[in-house]
Design an enzyme around this catalytic site. Structure first.
Site, PDB file in Angstrom:
ATOM      1  N   CYS A  42       5.307  -2.642  -9.321  1.00  0.00           N
ATOM      2  CA  CYS A  42       6.178  -1.482  -9.146  1.00  0.00           C
ATOM      3  C   CYS A  42       7.552  -1.919  -8.630  1.00  0.00           C
ATOM      4  O   CYS A  42       7.662  -2.698  -7.683  1.00  0.00           O
ATOM      5  CB  CYS A  42       5.510  -0.527  -8.159  1.00  0.00           C
ATOM      6  SG  CYS A  42       6.583   0.754  -7.509  1.00  0.00           S
ATOM      7  N   HIS A  85       0.039   8.615   1.255  1.00  0.00           N
ATOM      8  CA  HIS A  85      -0.558   8.131   2.495  1.00  0.00           C
ATOM      9  C   HIS A  85       0.414   8.301   3.673  1.00  0.00           C
ATOM     10  O   HIS A  85       0.900   7.333   4.237  1.00  0.00           O
ATOM     11  CB  HIS A  85      -0.969   6.666   2.350  1.00  0.00           C
ATOM     12  CG  HIS A  85      -2.121   6.467   1.420  1.00  0.00           C
ATOM     13  ND1 HIS A  85      -3.226   7.288   1.416  1.00  0.00           N
ATOM     14  CD2 HIS A  85      -2.342   5.534   0.460  1.00  0.00           C
ATOM     15  CE1 HIS A  85      -4.080   6.874   0.502  1.00  0.00           C
ATOM     16  NE2 HIS A  85      -3.570   5.819  -0.094  1.00  0.00           N
ATOM     17  N   SER A 141      -2.075   3.052   4.050  1.00  0.00           N
ATOM     18  CA  SER A 141      -1.048   2.801   3.046  1.00  0.00           C
ATOM     19  C   SER A 141      -0.964   1.305   2.757  1.00  0.00           C
ATOM     20  O   SER A 141      -0.559   0.516   3.613  1.00  0.00           O
ATOM     21  CB  SER A 141       0.312   3.318   3.543  1.00  0.00           C
ATOM     22  OG  SER A 141       1.368   2.824   2.742  1.00  0.00           O
ATOM     23  N   SER A 142      -1.318   0.923   1.548  1.00  0.00           N
ATOM     24  CA  SER A 142      -1.334  -0.492   1.186  1.00  0.00           C
ATOM     25  C   SER A 142       0.056  -1.103   1.255  1.00  0.00           C
ATOM     26  O   SER A 142       0.253  -2.192   1.795  1.00  0.00           O
ATOM     27  CB  SER A 142      -1.922  -0.662  -0.215  1.00  0.00           C
ATOM     28  OG  SER A 142      -1.852  -2.005  -0.638  1.00  0.00           O
ATOM     29  N   ASN A 143       1.058  -0.404   0.712  1.00  0.00           N
ATOM     30  CA  ASN A 143       2.396  -1.007   0.684  1.00  0.00           C
ATOM     31  C   ASN A 143       2.955  -1.178   2.089  1.00  0.00           C
ATOM     32  O   ASN A 143       3.667  -2.137   2.368  1.00  0.00           O
ATOM     33  CB  ASN A 143       3.336  -0.185  -0.215  1.00  0.00           C
ATOM     34  CG  ASN A 143       3.797   1.113   0.420  1.00  0.00           C
ATOM     35  OD1 ASN A 143       4.796   1.162   1.129  1.00  0.00           O
ATOM     36  ND2 ASN A 143       3.062   2.190   0.175  1.00  0.00           N
ATOM     37  N   CYS A 162       2.116   8.588 -10.247  1.00  0.00           N
ATOM     38  CA  CYS A 162       3.354   7.833 -10.429  1.00  0.00           C
ATOM     39  C   CYS A 162       3.357   7.139 -11.793  1.00  0.00           C
ATOM     40  O   CYS A 162       2.350   6.544 -12.188  1.00  0.00           O
ATOM     41  CB  CYS A 162       3.474   6.792  -9.318  1.00  0.00           C
ATOM     42  SG  CYS A 162       4.889   5.685  -9.514  1.00  0.00           S
ATOM     43  N   THR A 214      -0.391  -1.268  -7.643  1.00  0.00           N
ATOM     44  CA  THR A 214       1.071  -1.399  -7.638  1.00  0.00           C
ATOM     45  C   THR A 214       1.659  -1.667  -6.262  1.00  0.00           C
ATOM     46  O   THR A 214       2.821  -2.064  -6.153  1.00  0.00           O
ATOM     47  CB  THR A 214       1.735  -0.133  -8.209  1.00  0.00           C
ATOM     48  OG1 THR A 214       1.329   1.004  -7.427  1.00  0.00           O
ATOM     49  CG2 THR A 214       1.333   0.071  -9.661  1.00  0.00           C
ATOM     50  N   HIS A 225      -9.572   1.282  -2.604  1.00  0.00           N
ATOM     51  CA  HIS A 225      -8.328   2.046  -2.601  1.00  0.00           C
ATOM     52  C   HIS A 225      -8.320   3.015  -3.781  1.00  0.00           C
ATOM     53  O   HIS A 225      -8.769   2.688  -4.876  1.00  0.00           O
ATOM     54  CB  HIS A 225      -7.127   1.100  -2.683  1.00  0.00           C
ATOM     55  CG  HIS A 225      -5.816   1.779  -2.427  1.00  0.00           C
ATOM     56  ND1 HIS A 225      -5.147   2.504  -3.391  1.00  0.00           N
ATOM     57  CD2 HIS A 225      -5.037   1.826  -1.320  1.00  0.00           C
ATOM     58  CE1 HIS A 225      -4.023   2.975  -2.877  1.00  0.00           C
ATOM     59  NE2 HIS A 225      -3.937   2.582  -1.624  1.00  0.00           N
ATOM     60  N   GLU A 255      -6.058   4.042  -5.786  1.00  0.00           N
ATOM     61  CA  GLU A 255      -5.381   3.595  -7.002  1.00  0.00           C
ATOM     62  C   GLU A 255      -6.222   2.602  -7.783  1.00  0.00           C
ATOM     63  O   GLU A 255      -6.324   2.681  -9.016  1.00  0.00           O
ATOM     64  CB  GLU A 255      -4.019   2.986  -6.670  1.00  0.00           C
ATOM     65  CG  GLU A 255      -3.244   2.589  -7.930  1.00  0.00           C
ATOM     66  CD  GLU A 255      -1.967   1.849  -7.618  1.00  0.00           C
ATOM     67  OE1 GLU A 255      -1.603   0.966  -8.426  1.00  0.00           O
ATOM     68  OE2 GLU A 255      -1.331   2.145  -6.580  1.00  0.00           O
TER      69      GLU A 255
END
Length: 406
Positions: free
Chosen positions: A296, A96, A325-327, A157, A258, A185, A187
């Site tokens: 993660c 992302h 981007s979630s993170n 990943c 994650t 999302h 993932e």
């Protein structure tokens, strides 16, 4: 579908690759030129701090590309090197980050069209090469590509694969997977495709609703028809086909996307453990609750570094990363919860010209702030999501220095 059997057959196929092509040295120069930064390296060596006139920049001590992202991007570059003339697709963004995806487009890598959340694979033909992104692809997508005779390069990943293994264990033992994640999302879509019975919860508040429903069955009682209807309306798009809360919430296990906020995932796990303990008692807890650590390491490190950074005196915070981007979004949440004036941008071009910034406040649309930088001495914290190259962070800092000098 027996996902384990399919994975075994896929992994033994000569058209499937998840290890790269041994061309690391050949693509290293291109990767370094596109993504690495001498300025960022020097700031790291200087205690993650840069002073420039009235501007003091403080970098988080963990930010930017994680190992899984570096691996995925390197594999994409190797794929083009290994297949110089073949048609290459990516099932979604490789990661992302807009600049990384633009670099791949410049290498004539094609991106699957997506309309209303549905991917259109109609243009993908037998013999084409298809790259699966770092956050994975659904079982159904992999099966389609395999049956079509495509060469599959899987950059998923390993931490994401670990979550898949967890939900497959849940399925094997007839346990419902409670997935902490965002329903749409990529993932989470991939993870749920590997699960048997599942329910996705976005946050602690939704997890509490699920636990309240579980406890409504205590002491021989049953949830009312109204409670059941309200529950199903709330989670109708976040559960497996045929999901029955009265049947499927008796045995649960927790997994996660994650890139979610680590502390919230842990609290959701503790909440379900307490709930099942209260519902079934200590003697039967292990028969009704199963927990695995699927957080993660890189996500955890970046969030921990962000918490440390916002403990320092800062005038404002800049968070860099893709808007999907979630993170990165969760890093922005940390700054906001501390009351710090914070700006989430996806590219350096969002800063300037003149003293302005175009940014995305949490949960809303883009907006422009002008003036952006206040006068006088200025302490700016900077972090970036796991999909953001150091070169992008350097460009952001350069723009901040230019504004501070103006």
């Amino acid at each position: 579908m027996d996902t384990r059997a399919f994975k075994r057959s896929l992994h033994h196929s000569d058209r499937y690759n998840r290890r790269g092509f041994g061309l690391g040295e050949e693509v290293a120069g291109s990767l370094e030129q596109a993504y690495q930064s001498n300025l960022i390296a020097s700031i790291r060596e200087n205690g993650y701090e840069l002073k420039h006139g009235r501007l003091q920049v403080k970098l988080a001590e963990a930010f930017g590309f994680c190992w899984g992202v570096e691996r995925a991007v390197a594999m994409a570059y190797e794929t083009r090197k290994h297949y110089p003339t073949e048609r290459i697709w990516i099932t979604n963004e490789i990661i992302h980050n807009p600049s990384v995806n633009d670099h791949l487009r410049e290498m004539d890598v094609l991106f699957i069209d997506v309309e209303n959340g549905v991917k259109d694979f109609s243009k993908v033909a037998s013999g084409d090469v298809v790259i699966l992104p770092a956050f994975g692809a659904t079982v159904q997508e992999m099966q389609l590509l395999n049956e079509r005779g495509c060469h599959i390069v899987d950059t998923t990943c390993p931490w994401v694969s670990k979550v898949w293994n967890t939900v497959e264990k849940h399925k094997k033992h007839d346990i419902t997977s409670i997935i902490h994640g965002k329903v749409k999302h990529e993932e989470t879509l991939a993870t749920s495709s590997f699960a048997g019975t599942y329910l996705v919860v976005l946050d602690l508040a939704e997890a509490q609703l699920v636990c309240d429903y579980i406890l409504a069955s205590s002491g021989g009682a049953s949830p009312s028809a109204e409670q059941r209807q309200a529950f199903m309306e709330r989670f109708s798009n976040a559960c497996s086909p045929g999901f029955d809360p009265d049947r499927d919430l008796a045995r649960v296990g927790v997994a996660n996307q994650t890139t979610m906020l680590k502390s919230e995932t842990e609290e959701i796990g503790r909440l379900f453990e307490r709930t099942m303990l209260k519902r079934f008692g200590p003697a039967e807890l292990n028969d009704h609750f199963l927990a695995f650590n699927t957080i993660c390491d890189a996500t955890q490190e970046r969030q921990d570094a962000m918490f440390a950074l916002v403990d320092e005196p800062l005038d404002l915070m800049v968070v860099i990363g893709g808007y999907n981007s979630s993170n990165t979004t969760h890093l922005q949440e940390i700054a906001i919860t501390r009351g710090i004036r914070s700006f989430h941008i996806d590219t350096p071009e969002r800063i300037g010209p003149s003293n302005r910034i175009e940014h995305k406040p949490l949960g809303t649309e883009l907006e422009v702030v002008e003036p952006f930088l206040p006068s006088g001495p200025l302490r700016v914290g900077i972090t970036s999501g796991a999909s953001t190259p150091d070169r992008v962070v350097e460009d952001v800092i350069s723009r901040l220095m230019a504004l501070a000098d103006a």
